[in-house]
Design an enzyme around this catalytic site. Structure first.
Site, PDB file in Angstrom:
ATOM      1  N   TYR A 276       0.843  -1.195   0.000  1.00 46.62           N
ATOM      2  CA  TYR A 276       0.000   0.000   0.000  1.00 46.62           C
ATOM      3  C   TYR A 276       0.878   1.244   0.000  1.00 46.62           C
ATOM      4  CZ  TYR A 276      -3.404   3.474   1.659  1.00 46.62           C
ATOM      5  OH  TYR A 276      -4.193   4.582   1.804  1.00 46.62           O
TER       6      TYR A 276
ATOM      7  N   LYS B 104       1.173   4.145  -2.949  1.00 46.31           N
ATOM      8  CA  LYS B 104       0.861   5.546  -2.693  1.00 46.31           C
ATOM      9  C   LYS B 104       2.071   6.449  -2.947  1.00 46.31           C
ATOM     10  CE  LYS B 104      -3.499   5.228  -1.634  1.00 46.31           C
ATOM     11  NZ  LYS B 104      -4.528   5.860  -2.490  1.00 46.31           N
TER      12      LYS B 104
END
Length: 261
Positions: free
Chosen positions: A166, A170
Site C-alpha cells: 500500500y 501511494k
C-alpha cells in the site's frame, strides 16, 4: 444582488459548469470530496464497485441539489477502467475534474504479502489512476483547462502499521502526480496529490480494530484527533477550481500535523 464578499467567493471557488469524475466516491474521503465539489456547483459522476452504496451516495447528493450520476466498476480490472473512460462523459458533459480516491489497503506483514496482494493493490491504487489520467488528461489539455486530484497517504512517505505494498503504491501515486503535472500543466491542467493523515473511514477499519491504534494515531497529530472525511471538503474545492490555478505537482498534506510531529 450578492454582497461583494459572496460574489468574490463565488468567482474564486465556484465549479459551476464543470463535471467531476470521483473514484471511490461512494464513501469515506471520496464521498466527502464528491459532495464538496458537487455543492460548489459541479456535476458529479461517482465510481465504485458496490451498486447499493453508489445508489445511496448519489441519493444523498441529489437530496442536496447536486447533479449526481453513478458508474459501478471494479477499477482493479483494466477492462472496467476502459468502460469508465468511455461512459463518464455521457451524463453531464466532458470530464474536467478527475479525483482518484479509490484504493485498497491490504494490511499484512511484508513477509506475508502474496503476489496477488501486490498485483491487486497496484492495479487499483496506481494503474487505475494512471489509465484514467492517460485518458482524461490529454482531453483536458486540448480544451485548455482541467484538474486531477490524486489521493495518496502518509504511508507514501513514512512506513508504519504494515504499510507494505500500500505504501509503495501511494508513493508511486505521488510520483505519478508530478509526471502528470509536467505533461499537462502548461496546457491548463493542474495535478496535485492530497496526503491524508489517519482518517476514520471504511478503508481504515481494520487498523481501527487494533487495540490502541486509533488513540496512538491521534497522539501523533498536532490537533489531538484523527481525520474525518469532512476534513477534505475544503481542499477538494480548492484543488478542483480556479483558485489553485498556480498549484501543480504538489503534495498537499491534510493531516492535522501528523507528518511533521
Amino acid at each position: 444582488m450578492r454582497p461583494p464578499s459572496a460574489a468574490y467567493l463565488h468567482r474564486m471557488f465556484s465549479l459551476d459548469g464543470r463535471t467531476a469524475l470521483v473514484t471511490g466516491g461512494s464513501s469515506g474521503i471520496g464521498y466527502a470530496m464528491a459532495e464538496a465539489i458537487g455543492l460548489a456547483g459541479a456535476a458529479v459522476v461517482l465510481v465504485a464497485r458496490r451498486e447499493a452504496g453508489l445508489a445511496a451516495a448519489a441519493a444523498r447528493l441529489r437530496d442536496q441539489g447536486v447533479d449526481a450520476h453513478t458508474i459501478s466498476a471494479d477499477l482493479g480490472d483494466e477492462h472496467a477502467v476502459r468502460q469508465v473512460c468511455e461512459r463518464a462523459g455521457e451524463f453531464a458533459g466532458e470530464i474536467a475534474i478527475l479525483v482518484n480516491a479509490a484504493a485498497n489497503n491490504i494490511r499484512r506483514p511484508m513477509g506475508e504479502l502474496t503476489r496477488e496482494d501486490y498485483d491487486a493493490t497496484v492495479r487499483l491504487n496506481l494503474t487505475a489512476p494512471y489509465l484514467l489520467g492517460a485518458h482524461f488528461g490529454p482531453r483536458m489539455a486540448a480544451r485548455g483547462w482541467g484538474r486531477i486530484v490524486n489521493v495518496a497517504s502518509q504511508q507514501a512517505i513514512s512506513a508504519f502499521g504494515d504499510s507494505g505494498v500500500y505504501g509503495v503504491s501511494k508513493a508511486a501515486l505521488a510520483g505519478l502526480t508530478r509526471s502528470q503535472a509536467e505533461a499537462w500543466s502548461a496546457h491548463g491542467v493542474c495535478v496535485n496529490t492530497v496526503m491524508p493523515g489517519f482518517v476514520l473511514t471504511p478503508l481504515t477499519e481494520p487498523a481501527q480494530a487494533v487495540p490502541g491504534r486509533v488513540e496512538a494515531m491521534a497522539a501523533r497529530t498536532m490537533t489531538g484527533r484523527n481525520g474525518l472525511p469532512r476534513d477534505f471538503a475544503g481542499v477538494a474545492v480548492l484543488l478542483a477550481g480556479d483558485a489553485a490555478a498556480y498549484m501543480t505537482g504538489q503534495s498537499v498534506y491534510v493531516d492535522g500535523g501528523f507528518s511533521v510531529h
